[in-house]
Design a protein around this motif. Structure first.
Motif, short mmCIF file in Angstrom:
data_model
loop_
_atom_site.label_atom_id
_atom_site.label_comp_id
_atom_site.label_asym_id
_atom_site.label_seq_id
_atom_site.Cartn_x
_atom_site.Cartn_y
_atom_site.Cartn_z
N HIS A 83 0.86 -1.18 0.00
CA HIS A 83 0.00 0.00 0.00
C HIS A 83 0.90 1.23 0.00
O HIS A 83 1.88 1.28 0.73
CB HIS A 83 -0.89 -0.02 1.25
CG HIS A 83 -1.64 1.25 1.47
ND1 HIS A 83 -2.53 1.75 0.55
CD2 HIS A 83 -1.62 2.14 2.49
CE1 HIS A 83 -3.02 2.89 1.00
NE2 HIS A 83 -2.49 3.15 2.17
N HIS A 142 1.12 4.51 1.11
CA HIS A 142 0.39 5.28 2.10
C HIS A 142 0.39 6.77 1.78
O HIS A 142 1.46 7.40 1.72
CB HIS A 142 0.95 5.03 3.51
CG HIS A 142 0.14 5.70 4.56
ND1 HIS A 142 -0.63 5.02 5.47
CD2 HIS A 142 -0.07 7.02 4.81
CE1 HIS A 142 -1.26 5.88 6.24
NE2 HIS A 142 -0.93 7.11 5.86
N HIS A 166 4.03 0.14 2.61
CA HIS A 166 4.00 -0.97 3.58
C HIS A 166 2.95 -1.97 3.14
O HIS A 166 2.04 -1.63 2.37
CB HIS A 166 3.70 -0.43 4.99
CG HIS A 166 2.35 0.19 5.17
ND1 HIS A 166 1.20 -0.55 5.31
CD2 HIS A 166 1.95 1.49 5.23
CE1 HIS A 166 0.16 0.26 5.46
NE2 HIS A 166 0.58 1.50 5.41
N HIS A 202 -0.43 -4.31 3.34
CA HIS A 202 -1.74 -4.12 3.97
C HIS A 202 -2.31 -5.47 4.38
O HIS A 202 -3.47 -5.57 4.76
CB HIS A 202 -2.70 -3.38 3.05
CG HIS A 202 -3.52 -2.35 3.75
ND1 HIS A 202 -4.61 -2.68 4.54
CD2 HIS A 202 -3.39 -1.01 3.83
CE1 HIS A 202 -5.12 -1.57 5.04
NE2 HIS A 202 -4.40 -0.54 4.64
N HIS A 254 -7.83 6.13 2.71
CA HIS A 254 -7.08 5.83 1.48
C HIS A 254 -7.59 6.66 0.31
O HIS A 254 -8.76 7.06 0.27
CB HIS A 254 -7.26 4.35 1.11
CG HIS A 254 -6.52 3.39 1.98
ND1 HIS A 254 -6.06 2.18 1.52
CD2 HIS A 254 -6.16 3.44 3.27
CE1 HIS A 254 -5.47 1.52 2.50
NE2 HIS A 254 -5.51 2.27 3.58
N HIS A 278 -9.52 3.63 8.30
CA HIS A 278 -9.21 2.79 9.46
C HIS A 278 -8.24 3.44 10.41
O HIS A 278 -7.54 4.39 10.05
CB HIS A 278 -8.66 1.43 9.00
CG HIS A 278 -7.33 1.49 8.30
ND1 HIS A 278 -6.14 1.44 8.98
CD2 HIS A 278 -7.01 1.58 6.99
CE1 HIS A 278 -5.14 1.50 8.11
NE2 HIS A 278 -5.63 1.60 6.90
N HIS A 288 -4.80 3.52 12.25
CA HIS A 288 -3.47 3.04 11.86
C HIS A 288 -2.67 2.52 13.04
O HIS A 288 -1.48 2.23 12.92
CB HIS A 288 -2.70 4.10 11.08
CG HIS A 288 -1.92 3.54 9.93
ND1 HIS A 288 -0.80 2.76 10.10
CD2 HIS A 288 -2.14 3.61 8.60
CE1 HIS A 288 -0.33 2.42 8.91
NE2 HIS A 288 -1.13 2.91 7.98
CU1 C2O Z 1 -0.82 2.97 5.89
CU2 C2O Z 1 -4.54 1.43 5.22
O1 C2O Z 1 -2.64 2.18 5.57
#
Ligand code: C2O
Ligand code: CU
Length: 489
Positions: free
Chosen positions: A102, A104, A144, A146, A425, A471, A473
């Motif tokens: 992902h 970020h 990173h 997910h 996101h 969400h 983190h």
């Molecule tokens: Cu850094 Cu849904 O994430």
């Protein structure tokens, strides 16, 4: 620093490494010089190999620590491109379990967002996946997995992604600090990922903090050097609050997005997944030292690193050059006709536990092996909630559907006794108020850190179609249900 090799980048990268190489090579390594990485230099982009490996978390003179990482290093390679360029990364999965990447904070097309089951199938062991997108925004980002991120990120899978402005501001050094903490037990990463205790409280907070994958040596500098310090919090759960004793850092960007430059009035508070770009004019006297303390948790303050000035100043007065970053091409929220919603975050010890379903990603994985050793619940637990629902896995009915192009104003309510960094996101949002009071800078962010019982209003134009994760983190909170999806269509 791993970059596409063209003449300009080559020069910038080499210069940074030399300037930073003061402390026995630790800094040059920690800047992301990754000997094990396989970089293609023909313009095809990068290859990131996720695998088990080891890293000198405690310093090069100590026994290495077994980790999971990209291209043999923690953090993974620092990917640098220019705004407007295309990023292409081939992920190779050398782990024993599925993974994804992902990006970020980056406003990518939905299919490139790296959310298992929601936007792509997990990349299974031995398989590859190609991520490719154009970098719309300049700024400090990171990447990173997910998939089971509370363990995959927690064991070291992450790296910085720097998208350079087409005309960067003038600084002497552009420095990235990827912050993390680790729960070490006799020199190795302790088990118990996803334990009930961590999950229902503050998350897995470690006992050893690192900068760029190692217990930091001091930062070598010279009087009146101007440093752009890009802070990235890659920890599962620790909130960092950095105090640069005697220095006056100026914030120029939060979560990659430019903000009106302003002095901090307190420590630089950075929740998990957040970033902060600071301008540090190194104002100390030649030969002096200064501590950099992490002061976030009362009674648990400690010295993270220190600044060491050489005897000869770099120049006699600070640089005058402008430090304002050009804005990114973000659509401005339109409040008239906006969709307004309330989103309530609940659960945890001492929180309200009523009314939610149970389950969660950790429950599922707990029963399929690997998680039981740490005192993990097997069958399901009372978790964290978003609007009363404790989500299981990454795929669920969206809590909101916003027509494409419409402004959404979300009133976020932290109805718990704990801090939560809440991440959306696919979009950046303006934080327009906190506890009913307008914010000073209407900061653009992708992650908003909420104190216990705090409320925050965020606003954004829903201009990126798809189902997007929303969400906490703190990765243990996310896995235990504090996540939802928002649909833009
Ligand atoms: Cu850094 Cu849904 O994430
Ligand atoms: Cu949380």
């Amino acid at each position: 620093m791993i970059k596409k090799v063209n003449r300009r980048n080559f020069l910038v990268g080499g210069g940074a490494a030399v300037l930073a190489g003061g402390a026995a090579g630790v800094w040059s390594r920690s800047l992301g010089q990754t000997p094990g990485s396989s970089l293609s230099s023909n313009g095809d982009g990068w290859r990131l190999s996720a695998a088990k490996g080891e890293a000198p978390l405690l310093g090069v003179n100590k026994a290495p620590v077994r980790v999971w990482n990209y291209n043999g290093a923690v953090p993974g390679p620092e990917l640098r491109i220019r705004q407007g360029e295309r990023l292409r990364v081939v992920l190779e999965n050398g782990l024993d379990e599925g993974t994804t990447i992902h990006w970020h904070g980056v406003r990518v097309p939905n299919a490139m967002d790296g959310v298992p089951h929601l936007t792509q199938a997990p990349v299974e062991p031995g398989q590859t996946f190609v991520y490719e997108f154009v970098a719309e925004d300049a700024g400090t980002f990171w990447y990173h997995p997910h998939q089971r991120s509370f363990e995959q990120v927690g064991r070291g899978l992450y790296g910085p992604l720097i998208i350079e402005e087409t005309e960067p501001i003038r600084v002497d050094r552009d420095l990235t600090w990827v912050l993390d903490d680790w729960r070490l037990d006799r020199g190795q990463i302790g088990g118990g990922f996803g334990s009930r205790h961590d999950t229902m409280m503050a998350g897995r907070i470690g006992n050893t903090s690192t900068i760029n994958g190692t217990v930091p040596a001091s930062l070598q500098t010279r009087t009146n050097e101007r440093i752009r310090l890009r802070l990235i919090n890659a920890a599962n759960a620790r909130i960092f609050g950095l105090d640069f004793a005697g220095h006056k850092p100026i914030v120029i960007a939060i979560d990659g997005q430019p903000v009106e430059p302003h002095e901090l009035n307190g420590p630089a508070v950075i929740g998990p997944a957040m970033r902060m770009d600071l301008i540090l004019d190194m104002s100390g006297a030649p030969g002096s030292r200064a501590a950099v303390n992490d002061v976030f948790y009362e009674g648990l303050e400690y010295q993270l690193t220190q600044i060491q000035y050489s005897n000869s100043p770099l120049r006699s007065r600070p640089l005058k050059a402008s430090i304002s970053l050009p804005p990114n091409p973000l659509a401005e929220p339109v409040f008239e006709g906006a969709q307004r919603h309330e989103v309530r975050f609940g659960g945890g010890m001492m929180g309200m536990m009523g009314g939610q379903t149970v389950g969660g990603e950790m429950g599922r994985h707990g029963s399929s092996g690997g998680m039981m050793s740490g005192g993990m619940m097997g069958g399901g637990m009372m978790g964290w909630t978003v609007n009363g629902v404790s989500a299981s896995g990454h795929v669920h009915d969206p809590i909101l559907t916003i027509p494409r192009g419409r402004t959404a104003v979300l009133n976020l309510i932290n109805d718990t006794a704990w801090w939560h960094p809440i991440h959306l996101h696919g979009h950046s949002f303006r934080v327009i108020s906190r506890n009913g009071a307008p914010t000073a800078h209407k900061e653009w962010q992708d992650t908003v850190l909420m104190a216990p019982q705090e409320t925050a209003e965020i606003a954004f134009v829903a201009d990126n179609p798809g189902d997007w994760m929303f969400h906490c983190h703190i990765l243990e909170h996310q896995a235990a249900g504090m996540m939802a999806t928002i649909r833009v269509k």
